[in-house]
Design a protein around this motif. Structure first.
Motif, PDB file in Angstrom:
ATOM      1  N   MET A  16      27.583 -10.063  55.041  1.00  0.00           N
ATOM      2  CA  MET A  16      27.489 -10.383  53.611  1.00  0.00           C
ATOM      3  C   MET A  16      28.551 -11.387  53.203  1.00  0.00           C
ATOM      4  N   LEU A  17      29.788 -11.110  53.610  1.00  0.00           N
ATOM      5  CA  LEU A  17      30.898 -11.989  53.244  1.00  0.00           C
ATOM      6  C   LEU A  17      30.736 -13.374  53.841  1.00  0.00           C
ATOM      7  N   GLU A  18      30.265 -13.444  55.063  1.00  0.00           N
ATOM      8  CA  GLU A  18      30.050 -14.744  55.694  1.00  0.00           C
ATOM      9  C   GLU A  18      29.024 -15.553  54.891  1.00  0.00           C
ATOM     10  N   GLU A  19      27.983 -14.884  54.408  1.00  0.00           N
ATOM     11  CA  GLU A  19      26.962 -15.569  53.629  1.00  0.00           C
ATOM     12  C   GLU A  19      27.488 -15.957  52.246  1.00  0.00           C
ATOM     13  N   VAL A  20      28.125 -15.020  51.545  1.00  0.00           N
ATOM     14  CA  VAL A  20      28.626 -15.283  50.194  1.00  0.00           C
ATOM     15  C   VAL A  20      29.722 -16.349  50.214  1.00  0.00           C
ATOM     16  N   CYS A  21      30.611 -16.267  51.185  1.00  0.00           N
ATOM     17  CA  CYS A  21      31.725 -17.218  51.284  1.00  0.00           C
ATOM     18  C   CYS A  21      31.315 -18.517  51.976  1.00  0.00           C
ATOM     19  N   ASP A  22      30.141 -18.515  52.585  1.00  0.00           N
ATOM     20  CA  ASP A  22      29.641 -19.665  53.326  1.00  0.00           C
ATOM     21  C   ASP A  22      30.632 -20.117  54.403  1.00  0.00           C
ATOM     22  N   SER A  23      31.204 -19.113  55.095  1.00  0.00           N
ATOM     23  CA  SER A  23      32.184 -19.416  56.132  1.00  0.00           C
ATOM     24  C   SER A  23      32.328 -18.237  57.083  1.00  0.00           C
ATOM     25  N   ASP A  24      32.437 -18.538  58.373  1.00  0.00           N
ATOM     26  CA  ASP A  24      32.675 -17.471  59.341  1.00  0.00           C
ATOM     27  C   ASP A  24      34.170 -17.135  59.448  1.00  0.00           C
ATOM     28  N   GLU A  25      34.999 -17.824  58.661  1.00  0.00           N
ATOM     29  CA  GLU A  25      36.435 -17.539  58.660  1.00  0.00           C
ATOM     30  C   GLU A  25      36.739 -16.119  58.208  1.00  0.00           C
ATOM     31  N   VAL A  26      35.809 -15.494  57.469  1.00  0.00           N
ATOM     32  CA  VAL A  26      36.035 -14.122  57.002  1.00  0.00           C
ATOM     33  C   VAL A  26      36.199 -13.166  58.186  1.00  0.00           C
ATOM     34  N   ARG A  27      35.646 -13.517  59.325  1.00  0.00           N
ATOM     35  CA  ARG A  27      35.725 -12.653  60.509  1.00  0.00           C
ATOM     36  C   ARG A  27      37.100 -12.694  61.170  1.00  0.00           C
ATOM     37  N   THR A  28      37.824 -13.777  60.973  1.00  0.00           N
ATOM     38  CA  THR A  28      39.131 -13.912  61.620  1.00  0.00           C
ATOM     39  C   THR A  28      40.308 -13.761  60.660  1.00  0.00           C
ATOM     40  N   HIS A  29      40.052 -13.812  59.373  1.00  0.00           N
ATOM     41  CA  HIS A  29      41.114 -13.695  58.363  1.00  0.00           C
ATOM     42  C   HIS A  29      40.929 -12.411  57.561  1.00  0.00           C
ATOM     43  N   ARG A  30      40.885 -11.296  58.251  1.00  0.00           N
ATOM     44  CA  ARG A  30      40.475 -10.038  57.628  1.00  0.00           C
ATOM     45  C   ARG A  30      41.526  -9.405  56.727  1.00  0.00           C
ATOM     46  N   ASP A  31      42.779  -9.807  56.867  1.00  0.00           N
ATOM     47  CA  ASP A  31      43.833  -9.250  56.018  1.00  0.00           C
ATOM     48  C   ASP A  31      44.452 -10.307  55.103  1.00  0.00           C
ATOM     49  N   GLU A  32      43.818 -11.447  55.004  1.00  0.00           N
ATOM     50  CA  GLU A  32      44.317 -12.509  54.137  1.00  0.00           C
ATOM     51  C   GLU A  32      43.508 -12.539  52.852  1.00  0.00           C
ATOM     52  N   ASP A  33      44.154 -12.930  51.773  1.00  0.00           N
ATOM     53  CA  ASP A  33      43.524 -12.991  50.450  1.00  0.00           C
ATOM     54  C   ASP A  33      42.414 -14.045  50.461  1.00  0.00           C
ATOM     55  N   LEU A  34      41.184 -13.597  50.285  1.00  0.00           N
ATOM     56  CA  LEU A  34      40.036 -14.510  50.326  1.00  0.00           C
ATOM     57  C   LEU A  34      40.042 -15.492  49.159  1.00  0.00           C
ATOM     58  N   PHE A  35      40.631 -15.096  48.038  1.00  0.00           N
ATOM     59  CA  PHE A  35      40.739 -16.002  46.890  1.00  0.00           C
ATOM     60  C   PHE A  35      41.752 -17.104  47.193  1.00  0.00           C
ATOM     61  N   GLY A  38      40.525 -19.738  49.351  1.00  0.00           N
ATOM     62  CA  GLY A  38      39.461 -20.547  48.768  1.00  0.00           C
ATOM     63  C   GLY A  38      38.075 -20.145  49.250  1.00  0.00           C
ATOM     64  N   LEU A  39      37.967 -18.990  49.865  1.00  0.00           N
ATOM     65  CA  LEU A  39      36.682 -18.526  50.380  1.00  0.00           C
ATOM     66  C   LEU A  39      35.884 -17.726  49.349  1.00  0.00           C
ATOM     67  N   LEU A  40      36.583 -17.200  48.342  1.00  0.00           N
ATOM     68  CA  LEU A  40      35.936 -16.360  47.343  1.00  0.00           C
ATOM     69  C   LEU A  40      36.440 -16.770  45.969  1.00  0.00           C
ATOM     70  N   ASP A  41      35.510 -16.875  45.011  1.00  0.00           N
ATOM     71  CA  ASP A  41      35.888 -17.103  43.618  1.00  0.00           C
ATOM     72  C   ASP A  41      35.216 -16.019  42.780  1.00  0.00           C
ATOM     73  N   SER A  42      35.406 -16.061  41.488  1.00  0.00           N
ATOM     74  CA  SER A  42      34.897 -14.976  40.648  1.00  0.00           C
ATOM     75  C   SER A  42      33.372 -14.864  40.700  1.00  0.00           C
ATOM     76  N   MET A  43      32.674 -15.979  40.756  1.00  0.00           N
ATOM     77  CA  MET A  43      31.209 -15.929  40.828  1.00  0.00           C
ATOM     78  C   MET A  43      30.748 -15.342  42.159  1.00  0.00           C
ATOM     79  N   ALA A  44      31.382 -15.750  43.238  1.00  0.00           N
ATOM     80  CA  ALA A  44      31.029 -15.218  44.557  1.00  0.00           C
ATOM     81  C   ALA A  44      31.370 -13.730  44.641  1.00  0.00           C
TER      82      ALA A  44
END
Length: 84
Positions: A16-35, A38-44
């Motif tokens: 889900m996160l990979e699709e919403v964030c449009d990035s596979d970086e969510v798989r390797t940055h699991r403890d970093e702030d997604l906001f 720049g991978l997640l904003d309020s709309m996402a």
């Protein structure tokens, strides 16, 4: 008892996160702030909450949790699991 194992929740949320964030970086940055990354904003984030409700039947209102409680991949997984 949850109908999902930790591994199932984790796998579904990563997809889900990979699709919403449009990035596979969510798989390797699991403890970093997604906001901050720049991978997640309020709309996402709202889109993600809708996807979580559709997939898991878990409702998490944006006003229910502080951003700091749900700003990393692992925190999002935790928030879903405690509601299952």
């Amino acid at each position: 008892m949850s109908a999902y194992t930790h591994e199932e929740v984790e796998a579904k949320l990563l997809d889900m996160l990979e699709e919403v964030c449009d990035s596979d970086e969510v798989r390797t940055h699991r403890d970093e702030d997604l906001f901050d990354l720049g991978l997640l904003d309020s709309m996402a984030a709202v889109e993600l909450l809708v996807d979580i409700e559709d997939t898991f039947g878990v409702s998490i209102a944006p006003t229910e949790v502080e951003r700091e409680e749900m700003n990393t991949v692992n925190l999002i997984i935790h928030q879903v699991e405690i509601r299952l």
